[in-house]
Design an enzyme around this catalytic site. Structure first.
Site, PDB file in Angstrom:
ATOM      1  N   LYS A   1     -10.243   0.279  -5.080  1.00 48.54           N
ATOM      2  CA  LYS A   1     -10.389  -0.346  -6.393  1.00 48.54           C
ATOM      3  C   LYS A   1     -11.825  -0.251  -6.928  1.00 48.54           C
ATOM      4  O   LYS A   1     -12.759   0.052  -6.165  1.00 48.54           O
ATOM      5  CB  LYS A   1      -9.935  -1.808  -6.311  1.00 48.54           C
ATOM      6  CG  LYS A   1      -8.441  -1.958  -5.962  1.00 48.54           C
ATOM      7  CD  LYS A   1      -8.011  -3.412  -6.058  1.00 48.54           C
ATOM      8  CE  LYS A   1      -6.543  -3.568  -5.720  1.00 48.54           C
ATOM      9  NZ  LYS A   1      -6.069  -4.950  -5.942  1.00 48.54           N
TER      10      LYS A   1
ATOM     11  N   TYR B   1       1.243  -2.026 -12.491  1.00 46.78           N
ATOM     12  CA  TYR B   1       1.339  -3.432 -12.069  1.00 46.78           C
ATOM     13  C   TYR B   1       2.387  -4.210 -12.876  1.00 46.78           C
ATOM     14  O   TYR B   1       2.313  -5.445 -12.945  1.00 46.78           O
ATOM     15  CB  TYR B   1      -0.017  -4.114 -12.203  1.00 46.78           C
ATOM     16  CG  TYR B   1      -0.970  -3.845 -11.044  1.00 46.78           C
ATOM     17  CD1 TYR B   1      -0.618  -4.165  -9.732  1.00 46.78           C
ATOM     18  CD2 TYR B   1      -2.236  -3.307 -11.255  1.00 46.78           C
ATOM     19  CE1 TYR B   1      -1.481  -3.946  -8.668  1.00 46.78           C
ATOM     20  CE2 TYR B   1      -3.117  -3.084 -10.192  1.00 46.78           C
ATOM     21  CZ  TYR B   1      -2.723  -3.410  -8.911  1.00 46.78           C
ATOM     22  OH  TYR B   1      -3.585  -3.197  -7.854  1.00 46.78           O
TER      23      TYR B   1
ATOM     24  N   PHE C   1      -2.603 -14.090 -13.883  1.00 50.72           N
ATOM     25  CA  PHE C   1      -3.767 -13.239 -13.630  1.00 50.72           C
ATOM     26  C   PHE C   1      -3.597 -11.815 -14.153  1.00 50.72           C
ATOM     27  O   PHE C   1      -4.481 -10.978 -13.966  1.00 50.72           O
ATOM     28  CB  PHE C   1      -4.105 -13.223 -12.136  1.00 50.72           C
ATOM     29  CG  PHE C   1      -2.983 -12.732 -11.236  1.00 50.72           C
ATOM     30  CD1 PHE C   1      -2.727 -11.381 -11.083  1.00 50.72           C
ATOM     31  CD2 PHE C   1      -2.196 -13.633 -10.534  1.00 50.72           C
ATOM     32  CE1 PHE C   1      -1.707 -10.931 -10.260  1.00 50.72           C
ATOM     33  CE2 PHE C   1      -1.172 -13.191  -9.698  1.00 50.72           C
ATOM     34  CZ  PHE C   1      -0.927 -11.826  -9.562  1.00 50.72           C
TER      35      PHE C   1
ATOM     36  N   ARG D   1      -0.878  -1.813   5.386  1.00 47.47           N
ATOM     37  CA  ARG D   1      -0.945  -3.235   4.992  1.00 47.47           C
ATOM     38  C   ARG D   1      -1.738  -4.047   6.021  1.00 47.47           C
ATOM     39  O   ARG D   1      -2.545  -4.911   5.658  1.00 47.47           O
ATOM     40  CB  ARG D   1       0.474  -3.811   4.850  1.00 47.47           C
ATOM     41  CG  ARG D   1       1.138  -3.403   3.549  1.00 47.47           C
ATOM     42  CD  ARG D   1       2.602  -3.819   3.510  1.00 47.47           C
ATOM     43  NE  ARG D   1       2.775  -5.262   3.604  1.00 47.47           N
ATOM     44  CZ  ARG D   1       2.573  -6.111   2.599  1.00 47.47           C
ATOM     45  NH1 ARG D   1       2.169  -5.660   1.421  1.00 47.47           N
ATOM     46  NH2 ARG D   1       2.774  -7.396   2.752  1.00 47.47           N
TER      47      ARG D   1
ATOM     48  N   THR E   1      -4.159 -10.502   0.933  1.00 49.63           N
ATOM     49  CA  THR E   1      -4.588 -10.279  -0.456  1.00 49.63           C
ATOM     50  C   THR E   1      -5.910 -10.986  -0.739  1.00 49.63           C
ATOM     51  O   THR E   1      -6.797 -10.417  -1.380  1.00 49.63           O
ATOM     52  CB  THR E   1      -3.504 -10.810  -1.431  1.00 49.63           C
ATOM     53  OG1 THR E   1      -2.263 -10.170  -1.120  1.00 49.63           O
ATOM     54  CG2 THR E   1      -3.881 -10.529  -2.869  1.00 49.63           C
TER      55      THR E   1
ATOM     56  N   ARG F   1     -10.112  -5.634   3.473  1.00 53.22           N
ATOM     57  CA  ARG F   1     -10.378  -6.677   2.468  1.00 53.22           C
ATOM     58  C   ARG F   1     -11.383  -7.706   2.973  1.00 53.22           C
ATOM     59  O   ARG F   1     -12.187  -8.224   2.193  1.00 53.22           O
ATOM     60  CB  ARG F   1      -9.064  -7.332   2.039  1.00 53.22           C
ATOM     61  CG  ARG F   1      -8.275  -6.437   1.082  1.00 53.22           C
ATOM     62  CD  ARG F   1      -6.877  -6.919   0.892  1.00 53.22           C
ATOM     63  NE  ARG F   1      -6.206  -6.249  -0.217  1.00 53.22           N
ATOM     64  CZ  ARG F   1      -4.898  -6.286  -0.408  1.00 53.22           C
ATOM     65  NH1 ARG F   1      -4.115  -6.956   0.420  1.00 53.22           N
ATOM     66  NH2 ARG F   1      -4.354  -5.657  -1.432  1.00 53.22           N
TER      67      ARG F   1
ATOM     68  N   ASN G   1     -10.318  -7.296  -4.559  1.00 53.07           N
ATOM     69  CA  ASN G   1     -10.032  -7.263  -3.120  1.00 53.07           C
ATOM     70  C   ASN G   1     -10.063  -5.858  -2.523  1.00 53.07           C
ATOM     71  O   ASN G   1      -9.422  -5.582  -1.529  1.00 53.07           O
ATOM     72  CB  ASN G   1      -8.707  -7.985  -2.835  1.00 53.07           C
ATOM     73  CG  ASN G   1      -7.526  -7.336  -3.514  1.00 53.07           C
ATOM     74  OD1 ASN G   1      -7.676  -6.373  -4.247  1.00 53.07           O
ATOM     75  ND2 ASN G   1      -6.344  -7.865  -3.270  1.00 53.07           N
TER      76      ASN G   1
ATOM     77  N   HIS H   1      -5.744  -1.514  -2.763  1.00 53.71           N
ATOM     78  CA  HIS H   1      -4.322  -1.783  -2.978  1.00 53.71           C
ATOM     79  C   HIS H   1      -3.535  -0.946  -1.982  1.00 53.71           C
ATOM     80  O   HIS H   1      -3.945   0.158  -1.640  1.00 53.71           O
ATOM     81  CB  HIS H   1      -3.900  -1.396  -4.403  1.00 53.71           C
ATOM     82  CG  HIS H   1      -2.410  -1.357  -4.566  1.00 53.71           C
ATOM     83  ND1 HIS H   1      -1.671  -2.486  -4.814  1.00 53.71           N
ATOM     84  CD2 HIS H   1      -1.516  -0.337  -4.446  1.00 53.71           C
ATOM     85  CE1 HIS H   1      -0.383  -2.157  -4.869  1.00 53.71           C
ATOM     86  NE2 HIS H   1      -0.264  -0.860  -4.651  1.00 53.71           N
TER      87      HIS H   1
ATOM     88  N   GLU I   1       5.404   4.190  -6.310  1.00 57.21           N
ATOM     89  CA  GLU I   1       3.967   4.299  -6.581  1.00 57.21           C
ATOM     90  C   GLU I   1       3.458   5.722  -6.351  1.00 57.21           C
ATOM     91  O   GLU I   1       2.611   6.217  -7.107  1.00 57.21           O
ATOM     92  CB  GLU I   1       3.196   3.297  -5.713  1.00 57.21           C
ATOM     93  CG  GLU I   1       3.489   1.849  -6.102  1.00 57.21           C
ATOM     94  CD  GLU I   1       2.677   0.828  -5.328  1.00 57.21           C
ATOM     95  OE1 GLU I   1       2.713  -0.359  -5.719  1.00 57.21           O
ATOM     96  OE2 GLU I   1       2.010   1.197  -4.346  1.00 57.21           O
TER      97      GLU I   1
HETATM   98  P1  CMP Z   1      -2.776  -5.815  -5.109  1.00 52.41           P
HETATM   99  O1  CMP Z   1      -2.344  -5.722  -3.696  1.00 52.41           O
HETATM  100  O2  CMP Z   1      -3.322  -4.578  -5.743  1.00 52.41           O
HETATM  101  O3  CMP Z   1      -1.552  -6.331  -5.977  1.00 52.41           O
HETATM  102  C1  CMP Z   1      -1.691  -7.153  -7.113  1.00 52.41           C
HETATM  103  C2  CMP Z   1      -3.105  -7.551  -7.350  1.00 52.41           C
HETATM  104  O4  CMP Z   1      -3.256  -8.668  -8.189  1.00 52.41           O
HETATM  105  C3  CMP Z   1      -3.751  -7.993  -6.048  1.00 52.41           C
HETATM  106  O5  CMP Z   1      -3.920  -6.914  -5.185  1.00 52.41           O
HETATM  107  C4  CMP Z   1      -5.003  -8.658  -6.577  1.00 52.41           C
HETATM  108  O6  CMP Z   1      -5.983  -7.702  -6.973  1.00 52.41           O
HETATM  109  C5  CMP Z   1      -4.434  -9.349  -7.796  1.00 52.41           C
HETATM  110  N1  CMP Z   1      -4.059 -10.740  -7.516  1.00 52.41           N
HETATM  111  C6  CMP Z   1      -3.088 -11.172  -6.711  1.00 52.41           C
HETATM  112  N2  CMP Z   1      -3.024 -12.520  -6.721  1.00 52.41           N
HETATM  113  C7  CMP Z   1      -3.989 -12.919  -7.550  1.00 52.41           C
HETATM  114  C8  CMP Z   1      -4.435 -14.181  -7.996  1.00 52.41           C
HETATM  115  N3  CMP Z   1      -3.864 -15.320  -7.570  1.00 52.41           N
HETATM  116  N4  CMP Z   1      -5.449 -14.227  -8.858  1.00 52.41           N
HETATM  117  C9  CMP Z   1      -6.023 -13.077  -9.303  1.00 52.41           C
HETATM  118  N5  CMP Z   1      -5.635 -11.834  -8.922  1.00 52.41           N
HETATM  119  C10 CMP Z   1      -4.639 -11.773  -8.054  1.00 52.41           C
END
Ligand code: CMP
Length: 140
Positions: A11, A51, A59, A87, A93, A104, A114, A117, A128
């Protein structure tokens, strides 16, 4: 299970902190094969489509702004149980909750920024991978 493919995105926060090299190195060290890879700036439309499952989340707009804030590296990984193993390598996350040694934990700044992805299931991985690399890239 056998060999399978998964989609990873390094990212904008990780690219900005010059962590793309260490993260790609980690993929190789962990035994993944990098099948395809591209440095890209996602358009707003691309990020929103990618997404789309999160569209109703509070968010969502912030996530889209973040994902188009700078270049990302989109990586097609292959290996034994690649989806699950990637994963595990990413960690939770929320970097604050991610296990020691995960990507992460090491590179993530917040639940949004984070660092990486990864596809969350084999079915999602297929969608994807097809989105970024075409349907022919889905299977090993
Ligand atoms: P990702 O695994 O790319 O999938 C969805 C993304 O949304 C996640 O990683 C974060 O970057 C973001 N995300 C998930 N939960 C939250 C949250 N509670 N607040 C802000 N961003 C979030």
């Amino acid at each position: 299970m056998g060999r399978e493919r998964t989609l990873a995105i390094i990212k904008p926060d990780a690219v900005k902190q010059r962590a793309m090299g260490p993260i790609l190195q980690r993929y190789e060290e962990e035994g993944f094969r990098i099948v395809e890879m591209k440095l890209a700036r996602l358009t707003k439309a691309e990020a929103e489509t990618f997404y789309a499952v999160h569209r109703a989340r509070p968010f969502f707009q912030s996530l889209i702004s973040f994902m188009i804030s700078g270049p990302v590296v989109v990586v097609l990984l292959e290996g034994e149980r690649a989806v699950e193993r990637h994963r595990t390598l990413m960690g939770a996350t929320d970097p604050a909750k991610a296990a020691e040694g995960t990507l992460r934990k090491r590179y993530g700044k917040s639940i949004e920024e984070n660092a990486v992805h990864g596809s969350d299931s084999e079915a999602t991985a297929k969608d994807e991978i097809a989105f970024f690399f075409g349907a022919a890239a889905v299977s090993p």
